[in-house]
Write an enzyme that holds these catalytic residues in place. Structure first.
Site, short mmCIF file in Angstrom:
data_model
loop_
_atom_site.label_atom_id
_atom_site.label_comp_id
_atom_site.label_asym_id
_atom_site.label_seq_id
_atom_site.Cartn_x
_atom_site.Cartn_y
_atom_site.Cartn_z
N TYR A 31 5.37 2.63 -0.55
CA TYR A 31 6.72 2.15 -0.75
C TYR A 31 7.20 1.35 0.46
O TYR A 31 6.64 1.43 1.54
CB TYR A 31 7.68 3.30 -1.05
CG TYR A 31 7.67 4.39 0.00
CD1 TYR A 31 8.23 4.15 1.25
CD2 TYR A 31 7.12 5.64 -0.25
CE1 TYR A 31 8.24 5.12 2.22
CE2 TYR A 31 7.11 6.62 0.73
CZ TYR A 31 7.67 6.35 1.97
OH TYR A 31 7.69 7.30 2.94
N SER A 37 5.38 6.87 9.05
CA SER A 37 4.29 6.97 8.11
C SER A 37 4.85 6.99 6.69
O SER A 37 5.78 7.72 6.39
CB SER A 37 3.52 8.26 8.38
OG SER A 37 2.95 8.76 7.18
N LYS A 38 4.25 6.16 5.84
CA LYS A 38 4.75 6.09 4.47
C LYS A 38 4.54 7.41 3.74
O LYS A 38 5.27 7.75 2.84
CB LYS A 38 4.01 4.97 3.71
CG LYS A 38 4.37 3.59 4.24
CD LYS A 38 3.63 2.49 3.49
CE LYS A 38 3.99 1.12 4.05
NZ LYS A 38 3.30 0.02 3.37
N ARG A 39 3.54 8.14 4.17
CA ARG A 39 3.24 9.39 3.49
C ARG A 39 4.12 10.53 3.96
O ARG A 39 4.60 11.33 3.19
CB ARG A 39 1.77 9.79 3.73
CG ARG A 39 0.78 8.86 3.08
CD ARG A 39 -0.64 9.35 3.30
NE ARG A 39 -0.80 10.72 2.88
CZ ARG A 39 -1.89 11.45 3.11
NH1 ARG A 39 -2.89 10.92 3.77
NH2 ARG A 39 -1.97 12.69 2.68
N THR A 98 0.82 -1.20 0.00
CA THR A 98 0.00 0.00 0.00
C THR A 98 0.86 1.26 0.00
O THR A 98 0.38 2.33 0.31
CB THR A 98 -0.90 0.04 1.25
OG1 THR A 98 -0.08 -0.09 2.42
CG2 THR A 98 -1.89 -1.10 1.24
#
Length: 469
Positions: A14, A242-244, A12
């Site tokens: 990287y 957090s990936k974002r 969902t």
RNA sequence: GGCCCCAUCGUCUAGUGGCCUAGGACACCACCCUCUCAAGGUGGCGGCACGGGUUCGAAUCCCGUUGGGGCUGCCA
């Protein structure tokens, strides 16, 4: 029996350093025990999965050298989850629910109780249908205890567990169901995952027992796996990565020129350290020394500064040839790649090697040796050329260079000497020359650089700088 | 709100009742070396969250407090 481990990322976003660390612990334990490591892509949520992220997981793991023995995709195993869901429904462990989030919140507010699902549909006898999701019926009393290698026994009162949805209204399974079904089917012996999963583990265990009690002919779970919930890797604010928000994609580090062996070494250190306390070790040494019970319990901050330091050390430890070979792929991506010359770079490589911490910094550090004109850093120029003596220094140095033997030590000697009649310290004399030649105030040793550049180009840069004053 | 986890220098950690005047690494500071910057060398700053117990003795065990985090999703 040889252990069977699984690393189960969901595509969902990287692949980040936290995931890599979890993968590493799974890998190290499996390899050490002569066990099996399964890579299981948890892509049951069709809405947010992307194929490129799946490729990202493969690439990242390959980059750091974490190999897997078996590969599965949950999206290809839907029939298994459907069968398990049907079994749970048939045995009374699950029921259909048509409550919306709004319904649930409204009821919670009305009764003034805690937020969460209240079991409203438990005994309504609803059948499968549009807008209906399947919920797992959790016990109203008793305690579920999670046996965890890292944390000991953790107890959860069953009464505090809401009935979780296990199948979405679109028919796809929720992760805890798919997890249990797959772990059972794949005969997983050790569930090594991150700490954030600990609170949902009682649901996992309850589900496991419900599936076993159901008495289905096949796919019945055997022995419950043992758990090891590793501390999470956090950002500077001490929050879960957090990936974002957090720039922690593994590929980011690869592209910047971190060495994969350094990456895993550093990652291993967030939460684990070898018995003898040393900090630098190879994957082989880790496989030898790793113990799940030695993994720490508190979250760890991903400190890029320390990573950089380790990487710099590793770069300096390389042979010159290895270093040059490692730098080349980065050099060919530069805007001036067509001017880059490996052999020329090789002659200054040792000088560059001890001055960079990541490979991407190497070629740019000596760009002035390849470009026709140095790229001038205006701040450096202003500082070095601001001195009223600058012009005189450049003239004196140029004169001194005219007829000497063009060798680093001689160049150094005459260059520094040229400033003396002007009453300049050595430090001051080299500054304008350095900026004229390299465009910057910092860089590799000047005399060696000059020798390689050549007398005529060097004199030309001095003249050019003089003209600009 | 409820449940759960966690708590040693700024950061990652060593430490599992006496070896702790708490060790190392990164970062930071100073000095040495030096053509700049690095590298290297030497030295320094800096911590057991707090309060109660238990014990001859506690960073280590117990309880509480405080603080941080996670879960509480038809995300994983």
């Amino acid at each position: 029996m040889a252990p069977r481990l699984r690393f189960a990322p969901s595509p969902t976003g990287y692949f980040h350093v936290g995931g890599a660390r979890t993968a590493l612990y799974n890998w190290a334990f499996a390899r050490q025990q002569g066990g099996t490591l399964i890579l299981r892509i948890e892509d049951t949520d069709v809405e947010r999965n992307k194929e490129e992220w799946v490729e990202g997981i493969y690439d990242a793991m390959r980059w750091v050298g974490l190999t897997w023995d078996e590969l599965y995709r949950q999206s290809e195993r839907m029939a298994l989850y459907e069968a398990a869901a049907a079994q749970l429904e048939a045995t009374g462990h699950a029921y259909w629910c048509d409550c919306t989030r709004g319904d649930i919140d409204a009821r919670a507010k009305e009764r003034g109780g805690p937020p969460g699902y209240d079991g409203h549909c438990r005994d309504r006898g609803l059948r499968a249908g549009d807008g209906r999701a399947l919920r797992f019926r959790t016990p109203d009393d008793g305690v579920t205890v999670v046996h965890d290698i890292i944390r000991g026994d953790v107890e959860f009162p069953n009464a505090t567990l809401d009935d979780p949805i296990i199948v979405r209204s679109n028919g796809t399974p929720i992760f805890v169901l798919a997890n249990v079904v797959d772990d059972a089917d794949m005969r997983i012996t050790h569930v090594v995952r991150s700490e954030e999963h600990l609170p949902t583990t009682p649901k996992y265990i309850l589900l496991w027992h419900a599936l076993r009690a159901g008495g289905g002919a096949e796919g019945r779970p055997g022995e419950l796996p043992v758990f090891a919930h590793c501390p999470v890797v956090v950002n500077e604010q001490r929050k879960k990565l957090s990936k974002r928000r957090d720039p922690v994609a593994l590929e980011l580090y690869r592209d910047e020129g971190y060495l994969p062996e350094v990456m895993v070494n550093y990652l291993a250190l967030i939460g684990w350290s070898p018995p003898d306390g040393r900090e630098r070790f190879t994957l082989e040494e880790m496989v030898r020394d790793f113990r799940l019970e030695d993994v720490g319990r508190s979250p760890g901050f991903f400190d890029v500064k320390k990573l950089r330091a380790f990487n710099g050390d590793a770069i300096r430890a390389m042979t010159v040839d290895d270093f040059v070979a490692a730098v080349e792929p980065f050099a060919v991506q530069l805007p001036w790649a067509d001017q880059f010359d490996v052999d020329r770079f090789r002659t200054v490589a040792p000088l560059v090697q001890e001055r960079v911490e990541v490979l991407s910094e190497a070629a740019p550090m000596v760009d002035f040796l390849f470009l026709d004109e140095p790229v001038v850093d205006e701040a450096a120029w202003a500082k070095a050329m601001g001195d009223e003596q600058a012009g005189a220094v450049l003239d004196a140095v140029a004169t001194s260079w005219e007829s000497i033997e063009w060798r680093a030590d001689v160049i150094g000697e005459v260059t520094l000497a040229a400033g003396e009649p002007l009453g300049l310290s050595r430090k001051k004399a080299q500054a304008p020359v350095r900026v004229a030649i390299t465009g910057r105030s910092v860089g590799p040793p000047l005399w060696e650089s000059l020798e390689l550049l050549g007398r005529e180009p060097a004199l030309a840069r001095l003249r050019s700088a003089r003209a600009r004053l």
